[in-house]
Design a protein around this motif. Structure first.
Motif, PDB file in Angstrom:
ATOM      1  N   ARG A 169       0.853  -1.185   0.000  1.00 46.06           N
ATOM      2  CA  ARG A 169       0.000   0.000   0.000  1.00 46.06           C
ATOM      3  C   ARG A 169       0.887   1.233   0.000  1.00 46.06           C
ATOM      4  NH1 ARG A 169      -3.523   1.647   5.189  1.00 46.06           N
ATOM      5  NH2 ARG A 169      -1.389   1.776   5.965  1.00 46.06           N
ATOM      6  N   ILE A 170       0.703   2.078  -0.992  1.00 44.06           N
ATOM      7  CA  ILE A 170       1.494   3.297  -1.137  1.00 44.06           C
ATOM      8  C   ILE A 170       0.542   4.482  -1.246  1.00 44.06           C
ATOM      9  CG2 ILE A 170       3.152   4.537  -2.585  1.00 44.06           C
ATOM     10  CD1 ILE A 170       4.135   1.784  -3.560  1.00 44.06           C
ATOM     11  N   PHE A 171       0.844   5.543  -0.509  1.00 38.21           N
ATOM     12  CA  PHE A 171       0.085   6.777  -0.637  1.00 38.21           C
ATOM     13  C   PHE A 171       0.915   7.770  -1.457  1.00 38.21           C
ATOM     14  CE2 PHE A 171      -1.924   4.953   3.104  1.00 38.21           C
ATOM     15  CZ  PHE A 171      -3.267   5.189   2.836  1.00 38.21           C
ATOM     16  N   GLU A 172       0.388   8.140  -2.607  1.00 37.28           N
ATOM     17  CA  GLU A 172       1.033   9.179  -3.388  1.00 37.28           C
ATOM     18  C   GLU A 172       0.638  10.537  -2.814  1.00 37.28           C
ATOM     19  OE1 GLU A 172      -0.008   8.519  -7.460  1.00 37.28           O
ATOM     20  OE2 GLU A 172       1.491   6.935  -7.702  1.00 37.28           O
ATOM     21  N   ALA A 173       1.640  11.391  -2.598  1.00 35.93           N
ATOM     22  CA  ALA A 173       1.396  12.673  -1.951  1.00 35.93           C
ATOM     23  C   ALA A 173       2.029  13.807  -2.755  1.00 35.93           C
ATOM     24  CB  ALA A 173       1.967  12.658  -0.532  1.00 35.93           C
ATOM     25  N   ASP A 174       1.313  14.920  -2.826  1.00 41.39           N
ATOM     26  CA  ASP A 174       1.867  16.056  -3.554  1.00 41.39           C
ATOM     27  C   ASP A 174       3.024  16.680  -2.767  1.00 41.39           C
ATOM     28  OD1 ASP A 174       0.768  17.735  -1.582  1.00 41.39           O
ATOM     29  OD2 ASP A 174      -1.044  18.120  -2.757  1.00 41.39           O
ATOM     30  N   GLN A 175       3.679  17.655  -3.376  1.00 39.53           N
ATOM     31  CA  GLN A 175       4.912  18.188  -2.814  1.00 39.53           C
ATOM     32  C   GLN A 175       4.721  18.754  -1.402  1.00 39.53           C
ATOM     33  OE1 GLN A 175       7.935  17.934  -4.566  1.00 39.53           O
ATOM     34  NE2 GLN A 175       8.761  18.377  -2.532  1.00 39.53           N
ATOM     35  N   ALA A 176       3.613  19.456  -1.190  1.00 38.84           N
ATOM     36  CA  ALA A 176       3.390  20.082   0.115  1.00 38.84           C
ATOM     37  C   ALA A 176       3.255  19.039   1.215  1.00 38.84           C
ATOM     38  CB  ALA A 176       2.141  20.964   0.058  1.00 38.84           C
ATOM     39  N   ILE A 177       2.477  18.014   0.968  1.00 36.05           N
ATOM     40  CA  ILE A 177       2.289  16.971   1.975  1.00 36.05           C
ATOM     41  C   ILE A 177       3.579  16.183   2.176  1.00 36.05           C
ATOM     42  CG2 ILE A 177       1.076  14.806   2.456  1.00 36.05           C
ATOM     43  CD1 ILE A 177      -1.390  16.002   1.187  1.00 36.05           C
ATOM     44  N   PHE A 178       4.263  15.885   1.067  1.00 35.30           N
ATOM     45  CA  PHE A 178       5.510  15.111   1.181  1.00 35.30           C
ATOM     46  C   PHE A 178       6.549  15.877   1.997  1.00 35.30           C
ATOM     47  CE2 PHE A 178       9.422  13.067  -0.165  1.00 35.30           C
ATOM     48  CZ  PHE A 178       9.050  11.733  -0.236  1.00 35.30           C
ATOM     49  N   ASP A 179       6.667  17.182   1.738  1.00 35.04           N
ATOM     50  CA  ASP A 179       7.633  17.989   2.504  1.00 35.04           C
ATOM     51  C   ASP A 179       7.262  17.994   3.988  1.00 35.04           C
ATOM     52  OD1 ASP A 179       8.985  18.550   0.195  1.00 35.04           O
ATOM     53  OD2 ASP A 179       8.143  20.561  -0.053  1.00 35.04           O
ATOM     54  N   LEU A 207      13.130   1.422   0.015  1.00 35.15           N
ATOM     55  CA  LEU A 207      12.577   2.670  -0.497  1.00 35.15           C
ATOM     56  C   LEU A 207      13.417   3.240  -1.632  1.00 35.15           C
ATOM     57  CD1 LEU A 207      11.792   4.462   2.895  1.00 35.15           C
ATOM     58  CD2 LEU A 207      10.195   3.145   1.481  1.00 35.15           C
ATOM     59  N   ASP A 208      12.765   3.997  -2.500  1.00 36.30           N
ATOM     60  CA  ASP A 208      13.450   4.892  -3.421  1.00 36.30           C
ATOM     61  C   ASP A 208      13.638   6.201  -2.665  1.00 36.30           C
ATOM     62  OD1 ASP A 208      14.139   6.801  -5.324  1.00 36.30           O
ATOM     63  OD2 ASP A 208      12.957   5.857  -6.917  1.00 36.30           O
ATOM     64  N   ASP A 209      14.851   6.442  -2.163  1.00 30.90           N
ATOM     65  CA  ASP A 209      15.078   7.549  -1.232  1.00 30.90           C
ATOM     66  C   ASP A 209      14.743   8.913  -1.828  1.00 30.90           C
ATOM     67  OD1 ASP A 209      15.847   5.903   0.832  1.00 30.90           O
ATOM     68  OD2 ASP A 209      17.950   5.904   0.243  1.00 30.90           O
ATOM     69  N   ASP A 210      14.802   9.040  -3.134  1.00 34.73           N
ATOM     70  CA  ASP A 210      14.493  10.328  -3.759  1.00 34.73           C
ATOM     71  C   ASP A 210      12.986  10.570  -3.865  1.00 34.73           C
ATOM     72  OD1 ASP A 210      17.172  10.885  -4.119  1.00 34.73           O
ATOM     73  OD2 ASP A 210      17.236   9.931  -6.098  1.00 34.73           O
ATOM     74  N   LYS A 211      12.206   9.499  -3.835  1.00 33.98           N
ATOM     75  CA  LYS A 211      10.777   9.647  -4.102  1.00 33.98           C
ATOM     76  C   LYS A 211       9.883   9.156  -2.979  1.00 33.98           C
ATOM     77  CE  LYS A 211      11.285   9.130  -9.138  1.00 33.98           C
ATOM     78  NZ  LYS A 211      10.866   8.331 -10.333  1.00 33.98           N
ATOM     79  N   GLU A 212      10.414   8.371  -2.043  1.00 36.40           N
ATOM     80  CA  GLU A 212       9.559   7.725  -1.065  1.00 36.40           C
ATOM     81  C   GLU A 212      10.058   7.963   0.357  1.00 36.40           C
ATOM     82  OE1 GLU A 212       8.005   3.943  -3.785  1.00 36.40           O
ATOM     83  OE2 GLU A 212       9.593   3.636  -2.315  1.00 36.40           O
ATOM     84  N   VAL A 213       9.116   7.917   1.292  1.00 34.97           N
ATOM     85  CA  VAL A 213       9.443   8.016   2.699  1.00 34.97           C
ATOM     86  C   VAL A 213       8.607   6.976   3.447  1.00 34.97           C
ATOM     87  CG1 VAL A 213       7.713   9.831   3.076  1.00 34.97           C
ATOM     88  CG2 VAL A 213       9.589   9.542   4.711  1.00 34.97           C
ATOM     89  N   ASP A 214       9.251   6.301   4.394  1.00 33.86           N
ATOM     90  CA  ASP A 214       8.542   5.340   5.255  1.00 33.86           C
ATOM     91  C   ASP A 214       8.111   6.108   6.501  1.00 33.86           C
ATOM     92  OD1 ASP A 214       7.608   3.307   6.828  1.00 33.86           O
ATOM     93  OD2 ASP A 214       9.561   2.358   7.156  1.00 33.86           O
ATOM     94  N   PHE A 215       6.855   6.477   6.554  1.00 31.19           N
ATOM     95  CA  PHE A 215       6.348   7.280   7.659  1.00 31.19           C
ATOM     96  C   PHE A 215       5.745   6.360   8.702  1.00 31.19           C
ATOM     97  CE2 PHE A 215       3.444  10.241   9.804  1.00 31.19           C
ATOM     98  CZ  PHE A 215       4.316  11.293  10.066  1.00 31.19           C
ATOM     99  N   TYR A 216       6.606   5.808   9.554  1.00 37.50           N
ATOM    100  CA  TYR A 216       6.199   4.940  10.648  1.00 37.50           C
ATOM    101  C   TYR A 216       5.332   3.777  10.168  1.00 37.50           C
ATOM    102  CZ  TYR A 216       7.984   8.938  13.159  1.00 37.50           C
ATOM    103  OH  TYR A 216       8.806   9.952  13.604  1.00 37.50           O
ATOM    104  N   THR A 218       4.064   3.334   6.965  1.00 38.56           N
ATOM    105  CA  THR A 218       3.290   3.592   5.755  1.00 38.56           C
ATOM    106  C   THR A 218       4.173   4.300   4.737  1.00 38.56           C
ATOM    107  OG1 THR A 218       1.224   3.778   6.995  1.00 38.56           O
ATOM    108  CG2 THR A 218       1.258   4.733   4.786  1.00 38.56           C
ATOM    109  N   ILE A 219       4.179   3.806   3.507  1.00 41.46           N
ATOM    110  CA  ILE A 219       5.015   4.392   2.464  1.00 41.46           C
ATOM    111  C   ILE A 219       4.260   5.528   1.784  1.00 41.46           C
ATOM    112  CG2 ILE A 219       6.230   3.979   0.299  1.00 41.46           C
ATOM    113  CD1 ILE A 219       6.605   1.091   1.165  1.00 41.46           C
ATOM    114  N   PHE A 220       4.916   6.694   1.710  1.00 42.66           N
ATOM    115  CA  PHE A 220       4.404   7.819   0.937  1.00 42.66           C
ATOM    116  C   PHE A 220       5.362   8.082  -0.215  1.00 42.66           C
ATOM    117  CE2 PHE A 220       2.129   8.343   4.850  1.00 42.66           C
ATOM    118  CZ  PHE A 220       0.933   8.969   4.505  1.00 42.66           C
ATOM    119  N   ARG A 221       4.798   8.321  -1.383  1.00 41.05           N
ATOM    120  CA  ARG A 221       5.603   8.549  -2.587  1.00 41.05           C
ATOM    121  C   ARG A 221       5.323   9.946  -3.125  1.00 41.05           C
ATOM    122  NH1 ARG A 221       4.461   4.250  -6.988  1.00 41.05           N
ATOM    123  NH2 ARG A 221       5.858   3.019  -5.663  1.00 41.05           N
TER     124      ARG A 221
END
Length: 410
Positions: A169-179, A207-216, A218-221
């Motif tokens: 399960r991946i949540f795609e997030a826009d720039q503001a949310i990702f930052d 993870l793809d460190d440039d595009k993804e973050v493991d937020f406790y 949950t993966i956000f891209r």
């Protein structure tokens, strides 16, 4: 393959009560439909507390059943059981072993759990007369890694468990949310080691460190949109599709079964990834695709002349007293779908609408709705009409004949 033959398919069976003494005519009518079919299929949504014992592996929504529920399923008419689901590991490996033992003792064709990954992924095969049926059953979670069967490897023994279709399960997030997510992690100094600690019993994701973050957990891209994506692991899918293809190549009629809880916000909607995977199963050689998990009836599709049941909701759904999550009437309505394959290769599907607890369900608390009842009045007509409207979006025409539904694939 010899024809004709009939396959009756129902919603999932989360069963804890002994229903063998029920003599309600509406229930016995359903039993008659199942017993007249060559193959009668359900998903046994649970695990057996048997001689191998076991202990609860979860808190809320834990469930196990005594072996007599399998006798009840047998008397109801079922002879084929999918065993891959989120409750199959509720007692851990001992529950897997007890369930396998008790199911085998009763002669059910079954698949979906096993003593290791190879065993769990192996199709169940049985002859019904001179017809050979294969069942490939899998679960896509979400669930902890340790509920899924594993083969032995270096310094690691095998693990009994469930046959896994591995999805992420991946949540795609826009720039503001990702930052904002990256800022929160930096504020609390989330190190790789900390993420590994909190991932237990699973491993931290790659993870793809440039595009993804493991937020406790949950993966956000990073993306231009905000949406949830379910990604099916290609290697895991290949294992399931290869099993289907090999069984089909041996002349077996293959039922492909998927259980999952990656639902859409509206439970009645079909996730795009499930539809794509269902088509892949049919392309690989499956003669029918069945899915459960969401506890409501979902549309029916005919793909390459094979029936695709995206979700048949519930058949037995035994809840605990005091549970209030199941107030939607959709949870208690479904159909029994009898697929008739004839000598010309055509397909007819007869749809019998049912209501768990009977059409006057408002008179029963949830935990009292022990058996499904044939809905032959206005409620049954409404079930079929609603299913027909939603299935039409998938190109499926359902004709209502009184309270019954019919699909004719010439």
């Amino acid at each position: 393959m010899p024809f004709p033959f009939t396959v009756a398919i129902t919603g999932q069976s989360l069963i804890h009560h002994d229903v063998r003494t029920c003599r309600d005519p509406g229930f016995l009518q359903i039993v008659d439909v199942l017993k007249r079919a060559d193959v009668a299929f359900t998903n046994f949504e649970g695990t057996i507390l048997g001689r191998h014992g076991g202990s609860p592996m979860k808190g809320s929504y834990f469930g196990c059943s005594e072996p007599f529920v399998l006798d009840a399923l047998k008397q109801t008419g079922f002879n084929v059981l999918a065993l891959a689901n989120n409750h199959a590991f509720d007692l851990g490996p001992p529950g897997i072993m007890s369930t396998l033992e008790e199911v085998r003792n009763r002669g059910f064709l079954h698949a979906g759990i096993g003593l290791d990954r190879d065993d769990a992924a192996t199709p169940g095969v049985a002859a019904f007369g001179n017809r050979h049926i294969a069942l490939v059953a899998m679960d896509a979670g979400p669930g902890p890694r340790n509920m899924y069967a594993e083969n032995a490897s270096n310094r690691r023994p095998s693990r009994p468990g469930v046959n896994q279709l591995d999805v992420t399960r991946i949540f795609e997030a826009d720039q503001a949310i990702f930052d904002m997510l990256e800022t929160i992690q930096a504020t609390f100094q989330s190190s790789r080691l900390e993420r590994a600690n909190y991932a237990q019993p699973d491993d931290p994701p790659v993870l793809d460190d440039d595009k993804e973050v493991d937020f406790y957990g949950t993966i956000f891209r990073r993306s231009n949109t905000n949406r949830r994506v379910i990604a099916v692991d290609s290697e895991s899918a290949s294992i399931q599709l290869t099993a289907i293809a090999q069984a089909s190549s041996r002349g077996q009629f293959v039922i492909a079964y998927l259980h999952h809880h990656h639902w859409e916000p509206n439970w009645r909607d079909v996730p795009d990834w499930v539809r794509a995977f269902a088509h892949a199963c049919i392309d690989a050689g499956a003669g029918a695709f069945v899915s459960h998990g969401t506890p409501v009836l979902q549309p029916i599709e005919i793909y390459k002349r094979a029936p695709v049941f995206f979700g048949l909701g519930n058949f037995f759904f035994h809840t605990e007293k005091g549970e209030t999550e199941w107030s939607s009437p959709d949870v208690w309505k479904s159909v029994v779908a009898t697929c008739i394959f004839d000598t010309t290769g055509s397909l007819k599907i007869e749809l019998l609408p049912i209501v768990l607890g009977g059409e006057q369900i408002d008179q029963l608390d949830f935990h009292q709705r022990h058996v499904p009842i044939a809905a032959l009045g206005k409620t049954g007509e409404e079930i079929i009409d609603d299913l027909a409207r939603r299935s039409a979006e998938f190109g499926t025409f359902i004709e209502r004949d009184g309270p019954l539904g019919r699909i004719d694939v010439a």
